[in-house]
Design an enzyme around this catalytic site. Structure first.
Site, PDB file in Angstrom:
ATOM      1  N   ASP A 183     -11.791 -94.170  52.018  1.00  0.00           N
ATOM      2  CA  ASP A 183     -12.627 -93.435  52.961  1.00  0.00           C
ATOM      3  C   ASP A 183     -11.999 -93.659  54.347  1.00  0.00           C
ATOM      4  O   ASP A 183     -11.233 -94.609  54.543  1.00  0.00           O
ATOM      5  CB  ASP A 183     -14.053 -93.984  52.894  1.00  0.00           C
ATOM      6  CG  ASP A 183     -14.925 -93.421  53.998  1.00  0.00           C
ATOM      7  OD1 ASP A 183     -14.990 -92.192  54.120  1.00  0.00           O
ATOM      8  OD2 ASP A 183     -15.521 -94.230  54.756  1.00  0.00           O
ATOM      9  N   ASP A 194     -13.708 -92.987  58.009  1.00  0.00           N
ATOM     10  CA  ASP A 194     -14.604 -93.527  59.049  1.00  0.00           C
ATOM     11  C   ASP A 194     -15.298 -94.799  58.557  1.00  0.00           C
ATOM     12  O   ASP A 194     -16.071 -94.758  57.591  1.00  0.00           O
ATOM     13  CB  ASP A 194     -15.679 -92.484  59.403  1.00  0.00           C
ATOM     14  CG  ASP A 194     -15.097 -91.192  59.957  1.00  0.00           C
ATOM     15  OD1 ASP A 194     -14.218 -91.254  60.836  1.00  0.00           O
ATOM     16  OD2 ASP A 194     -15.522 -90.110  59.508  1.00  0.00           O
TER      17      ASP A 194
HETATM   18  C1  BG6 Z   1     -17.951 -89.139  57.373  1.00  0.00           C
HETATM   19  C2  BG6 Z   1     -18.862 -90.001  58.201  1.00  0.00           C
HETATM   20  O1  BG6 Z   1     -16.714 -89.764  57.220  1.00  0.00           O
HETATM   21  O2  BG6 Z   1     -17.754 -87.867  57.994  1.00  0.00           O
HETATM   22  C3  BG6 Z   1     -20.173 -89.288  58.468  1.00  0.00           C
HETATM   23  O3  BG6 Z   1     -19.131 -91.214  57.507  1.00  0.00           O
HETATM   24  C4  BG6 Z   1     -19.882 -87.922  59.116  1.00  0.00           C
HETATM   25  O4  BG6 Z   1     -20.976 -90.084  59.294  1.00  0.00           O
HETATM   26  C5  BG6 Z   1     -18.958 -87.126  58.208  1.00  0.00           C
HETATM   27  O5  BG6 Z   1     -21.095 -87.222  59.313  1.00  0.00           O
HETATM   28  C6  BG6 Z   1     -18.597 -85.765  58.811  1.00  0.00           C
HETATM   29  O6  BG6 Z   1     -17.806 -85.984  59.943  1.00  0.00           O
HETATM   30  P1  BG6 Z   1     -17.314 -84.862  60.965  1.00  0.00           P
HETATM   31  O7  BG6 Z   1     -16.176 -85.529  61.705  1.00  0.00           O
HETATM   32  O8  BG6 Z   1     -16.847 -83.686  60.141  1.00  0.00           O
HETATM   33  O9  BG6 Z   1     -18.473 -84.520  61.820  1.00  0.00           O
HETATM   34 MG    MG Z   2     -17.211 -94.209  55.880  1.00  0.00          MG
END
Ligand code: BG6
Ligand code: MG
Length: 230
Positions: free
Chosen positions: A10, A12
């Protein structure tokens, strides 16, 4: 015994500390809209797509929003988030990540990103890891976000390995569930550390070595699931 040949990370909260920026951006938006939102609420958004995250936040709102208003709010959150990302650099790579990636490479393992984020490309560029992975599957490539297994199945497919030869590293409960639904082993870190169904757990990648987590070669569906908390 099923040998792990590929590891799907993963992004984030596992590779980079952008999970904190997601929190700050949602918090700003929620405050502007006078919707209660704290770090416990934020944990429910980990691994979940932008629009689904907004839907979770709006559960605590006293009013209803039109589809157009929701689109505007999601865009506003993303603008705040992208502004925060401007300060992102290789220093934001989380502890243990660089040495783990290097050790996996030395073992000849394939490595991939499996993220729900549509910002994965620019984030990987900013932290200097854009050319490191054999496959990057993100929110732009999938139609169902975690806990659906789509993102991990696609990453495994792109690397050319069956699910049972893949191990996922996740900080989100939704991501742990997605990995298990894909039939993969899963190392739970960060806020998912200690998840009852994870194959194994660690505080972060600095507290576990590939030698330890590559032993997670037991299918999560087998009764004799190895559950080691480090
Ligand atoms: C995930 C995060 O990696 O990406 C979530 O854990 C987030 O919190 C999701 O909502 C979508 O991210 P983005 O960058 O497309 O808004
Ligand atoms: Mg994550």
């Amino acid at each position: 015994m099923k040998k792990i040949k590929a590891v799907i990370f993963d992004l984030d909260g596992v590779i980079v500390s952008t999970d904190e920026y997601h929190f700050q951006a949602w918090k700003q938006l929620a405050d502007e809209e006078r919707i209660p939102f704290d770090r416990n609420d934020n944990d429910r958004l980990r691994g979940v797509s932008r629009m689904e995250s907004l839907a979770i936040i709006l559960q605590k709102s006293s009013r209803t929003y039109s589809a157009a208003e929701k689109q505007k709010m999601a865009a506003r959150k993303n603008d705040i988030y992208r502004e925060l990302l401007k300060g992102l650099s290789p220093a934001d790579v989380l502890p243990g990540v660089t040495s783990t990636l290097q050790a996996l490479r030395e073992r000849g393992m394939k490595i991939a990103i499996g993220s729900s984020s549509k910002n994965a490309g620019p984030i990987l560029q900013a932290i200097g890891l854009a050319d490191v992975f054999d496959a990057v599957v993100d929110g732009n490539h999938i139609s169902r976000s975690k806990p659906d297994p789509e993102v991990f199945r696609l990453a495994a497919q792109r690397m050319g390995f069956p699910s049972e030869q893949c191990l996922v590293v996740e900080d989100a409960d939704a991501g742990v569930e997605a990995a298990l639904a894909a039939g993969m082993s899963v190392l739970a870190v960060g806020s998912a550390n200690g998840h009852p169904h994870a194959t194994l757990s660690s505080q972060d990648l600095a507290h576990i070595t590939p030698d330890e987590f590559l032993l997670a070669n037991v299918s999560p569906t087998e009764e004799s699931r190895a559950s080691i908390t480090i």
